[in-house]
Design a protein around this motif. Structure first.
Motif, PDB file in Angstrom:
ATOM      1  N   GLN A  80       2.665 -14.903 -26.826  1.00  0.00           N
ATOM      2  CA  GLN A  80       1.743 -13.930 -26.256  1.00  0.00           C
ATOM      3  C   GLN A  80       2.050 -13.744 -24.777  1.00  0.00           C
ATOM      4  N   TRP A  81       2.104 -12.498 -24.342  1.00  0.00           N
ATOM      5  CA  TRP A  81       2.480 -12.226 -22.969  1.00  0.00           C
ATOM      6  C   TRP A  81       1.332 -12.509 -22.015  1.00  0.00           C
ATOM      7  N   GLN A  82       1.689 -12.779 -20.781  1.00  0.00           N
ATOM      8  CA  GLN A  82       0.684 -13.005 -19.754  1.00  0.00           C
ATOM      9  C   GLN A  82       1.286 -12.741 -18.377  1.00  0.00           C
ATOM     10  N   LEU A  83       0.533 -12.081 -17.532  1.00  0.00           N
ATOM     11  CA  LEU A  83       0.878 -11.900 -16.122  1.00  0.00           C
ATOM     12  C   LEU A  83      -0.239 -12.542 -15.305  1.00  0.00           C
ATOM     13  N   VAL A  84       0.141 -13.435 -14.411  1.00  0.00           N
ATOM     14  CA  VAL A  84      -0.860 -14.156 -13.628  1.00  0.00           C
ATOM     15  C   VAL A  84      -0.543 -14.013 -12.147  1.00  0.00           C
ATOM     16  N   GLU A  85      -1.456 -13.398 -11.421  1.00  0.00           N
ATOM     17  CA  GLU A  85      -1.292 -13.232  -9.985  1.00  0.00           C
ATOM     18  C   GLU A  85      -1.861 -14.441  -9.237  1.00  0.00           C
ATOM     19  N   SER A  86      -1.281 -14.706  -8.102  1.00  0.00           N
ATOM     20  CA  SER A  86      -1.792 -15.755  -7.215  1.00  0.00           C
ATOM     21  C   SER A  86      -1.402 -15.418  -5.782  1.00  0.00           C
ATOM     22  N   GLY A  87      -1.991 -16.142  -4.842  1.00  0.00           N
ATOM     23  CA  GLY A  87      -1.642 -15.969  -3.440  1.00  0.00           C
ATOM     24  C   GLY A  87      -2.612 -15.137  -2.635  1.00  0.00           C
ATOM     25  N   GLY A  88      -3.621 -14.602  -3.286  1.00  0.00           N
ATOM     26  CA  GLY A  88      -4.607 -13.845  -2.545  1.00  0.00           C
ATOM     27  C   GLY A  88      -5.500 -14.765  -1.719  1.00  0.00           C
ATOM     28  N   GLY A  89      -6.340 -14.162  -0.917  1.00  0.00           N
ATOM     29  CA  GLY A  89      -7.236 -14.933  -0.087  1.00  0.00           C
ATOM     30  C   GLY A  89      -7.686 -14.140   1.117  1.00  0.00           C
ATOM     31  N   LEU A  90      -8.126 -14.859   2.118  1.00  0.00           N
ATOM     32  CA  LEU A  90      -8.621 -14.254   3.352  1.00  0.00           C
ATOM     33  C   LEU A  90      -7.538 -14.320   4.421  1.00  0.00           C
ATOM     34  N   ALA A  91      -7.284 -13.189   5.056  1.00  0.00           N
ATOM     35  CA  ALA A  91      -6.317 -13.130   6.151  1.00  0.00           C
ATOM     36  C   ALA A  91      -6.927 -12.351   7.310  1.00  0.00           C
ATOM     37  N   GLN A  92      -6.499 -12.669   8.491  1.00  0.00           N
ATOM     38  CA  GLN A  92      -6.944 -11.921   9.662  1.00  0.00           C
ATOM     39  C   GLN A  92      -6.086 -10.663   9.824  1.00  0.00           C
ATOM     40  N   PRO A  93      -6.621  -9.643  10.444  1.00  0.00           N
ATOM     41  CA  PRO A  93      -5.791  -8.468  10.755  1.00  0.00           C
ATOM     42  C   PRO A  93      -4.542  -8.878  11.511  1.00  0.00           C
ATOM     43  N   GLY A  94      -3.421  -8.330  11.086  1.00  0.00           N
ATOM     44  CA  GLY A  94      -2.144  -8.708  11.667  1.00  0.00           C
ATOM     45  C   GLY A  94      -1.483  -9.890  10.983  1.00  0.00           C
ATOM     46  N   GLY A  95      -2.206 -10.529  10.095  1.00  0.00           N
ATOM     47  CA  GLY A  95      -1.676 -11.687   9.398  1.00  0.00           C
ATOM     48  C   GLY A  95      -0.834 -11.327   8.185  1.00  0.00           C
ATOM     49  N   SER A  96      -0.450 -12.359   7.439  1.00  0.00           N
ATOM     50  CA  SER A  96       0.430 -12.183   6.283  1.00  0.00           C
ATOM     51  C   SER A  96      -0.095 -12.956   5.083  1.00  0.00           C
ATOM     52  N   LEU A  97       0.225 -12.436   3.931  1.00  0.00           N
ATOM     53  CA  LEU A  97      -0.005 -13.128   2.667  1.00  0.00           C
ATOM     54  C   LEU A  97       1.179 -12.816   1.759  1.00  0.00           C
ATOM     55  N   ARG A  98       1.451 -13.730   0.861  1.00  0.00           N
ATOM     56  CA  ARG A  98       2.485 -13.493  -0.141  1.00  0.00           C
ATOM     57  C   ARG A  98       1.862 -13.633  -1.522  1.00  0.00           C
ATOM     58  N   LEU A  99       1.850 -12.544  -2.267  1.00  0.00           N
ATOM     59  CA  LEU A  99       1.339 -12.562  -3.626  1.00  0.00           C
ATOM     60  C   LEU A  99       2.462 -12.872  -4.595  1.00  0.00           C
ATOM     61  N   SER A 100       2.121 -13.602  -5.631  1.00  0.00           N
ATOM     62  CA  SER A 100       3.078 -13.925  -6.678  1.00  0.00           C
ATOM     63  C   SER A 100       2.532 -13.459  -8.016  1.00  0.00           C
ATOM     64  N   CYS A 101       3.428 -13.069  -8.886  1.00  0.00           N
ATOM     65  CA  CYS A 101       3.079 -12.673 -10.245  1.00  0.00           C
ATOM     66  C   CYS A 101       3.987 -13.443 -11.191  1.00  0.00           C
ATOM     67  N   ALA A 102       3.388 -14.318 -11.975  1.00  0.00           N
ATOM     68  CA  ALA A 102       4.150 -15.131 -12.927  1.00  0.00           C
ATOM     69  C   ALA A 102       4.034 -14.514 -14.315  1.00  0.00           C
ATOM     70  N   ALA A 103       5.188 -14.284 -14.931  1.00  0.00           N
ATOM     71  CA  ALA A 103       5.222 -13.665 -16.253  1.00  0.00           C
ATOM     72  C   ALA A 103       5.562 -14.691 -17.315  1.00  0.00           C
ATOM     73  N   SER A 104       4.876 -14.620 -18.430  1.00  0.00           N
ATOM     74  CA  SER A 104       5.204 -15.449 -19.579  1.00  0.00           C
ATOM     75  C   SER A 104       5.085 -14.592 -20.834  1.00  0.00           C
ATOM     76  N   GLY A 105       5.876 -14.944 -21.842  1.00  0.00           N
ATOM     77  CA  GLY A 105       5.857 -14.171 -23.072  1.00  0.00           C
ATOM     78  C   GLY A 105       6.591 -12.849 -22.973  1.00  0.00           C
ATOM     79  N   LEU A 106       7.217 -12.599 -21.812  1.00  0.00           N
ATOM     80  CA  LEU A 106       8.005 -11.388 -21.612  1.00  0.00           C
ATOM     81  C   LEU A 106       9.390 -11.787 -21.143  1.00  0.00           C
ATOM     82  N   ILE A 107      10.407 -11.067 -21.589  1.00  0.00           N
ATOM     83  CA  ILE A 107      11.727 -11.201 -20.981  1.00  0.00           C
ATOM     84  C   ILE A 107      11.716 -10.263 -19.790  1.00  0.00           C
ATOM     85  N   LEU A 108      11.525 -10.844 -18.617  1.00  0.00           N
ATOM     86  CA  LEU A 108      11.221 -10.033 -17.446  1.00  0.00           C
ATOM     87  C   LEU A 108      12.303  -9.010 -17.137  1.00  0.00           C
TER      88      LEU A 108
END
Length: 126
Positions: A1-29
Motif C-alpha cells: 500500500q502506498w504512502q507519502l509522509v511529510e515531515s520537517g514543518g514547524g515554527l520559523a521566524q521571518p527570514g528563517g529556513s525549514l526543510r520539508l521531507s516527503c518519504a514515499a513507500s509502496g511506490l517506485i518513486l
C-alpha cells in the motif's frame, strides 16, 4: 500500500529556513512526478513546486522562486523542499503529492496529482 509522509514543518521566524521531507513507500518513486502544495486557512490549495520523475525539470510558483528549492533522491524514496527567506505569507499546511510520470505535463496543478500525504504545518511568525 502506498504512502507519502511529510515531515520537517514547524515554527520559523521571518527570514528563517525549514526543510520539508516527503518519504514515499509502496511506490517506485522513479515512476512518479512529485509536487509540493500548500493550503492556508480560507484559501485554495496552490502548487508550490513540482519536479519530474528523474529530477531533470522543476518549476516554482512565482511567490517562492529564488527562495525555495525542490529536490529528490529516488534511491532513498525521498523528496525535499528547502525553504529559505521564509515570509509570514508562507504559513500553510504543506502537502506532497505524486502523479504517474506518463500523466505529468510540467504543470504544478493539484488537480493532476493522484496520491497525497497528510500534510505538515509550516508557521512563519515572530
Amino acid at each position: 500500500q502506498w504512502q507519502l509522509v511529510e515531515s520537517g514543518g514547524g515554527l520559523a521566524q521571518p527570514g528563517g529556513s525549514l526543510r520539508l521531507s516527503c518519504a514515499a513507500s509502496g511506490l517506485i518513486l522513479d515512476y512518479y512526478a512529485i509536487g509540493w502544495f500548500r493550503q492556508a486557512p480560507g484559501k485554495e490549495r496552490e502548487g508550490v513546486s513540482c519536479i519530474d520523475a528523474l529530477g531533470s525539470s522543476s518549476n516554482y510558483a512565482d511567490s517562492v522562486k529564488g527562495r525555495f528549492t525542490i529536490s529528490r533522491d529516488n534511491a532513498k524514496r525521498m523528496v525535499y523542499l528547502q525553504m529559505n527567506s521564509l515570509k509570514p505569507e508562507d504559513t500553510a499546511v504543506y502537502y506532497c503529492a505524486a502523479v504517474d510520470r506518463q500523466y505529468y505535463r510540467d504543470s504544478c496543478n493539484h488537480n493532476n496529482f493522484d496520491y497525497w500525504g497528510q500534510g505538515t504545518q509550516v508557521t512563519v511568525s515572530t
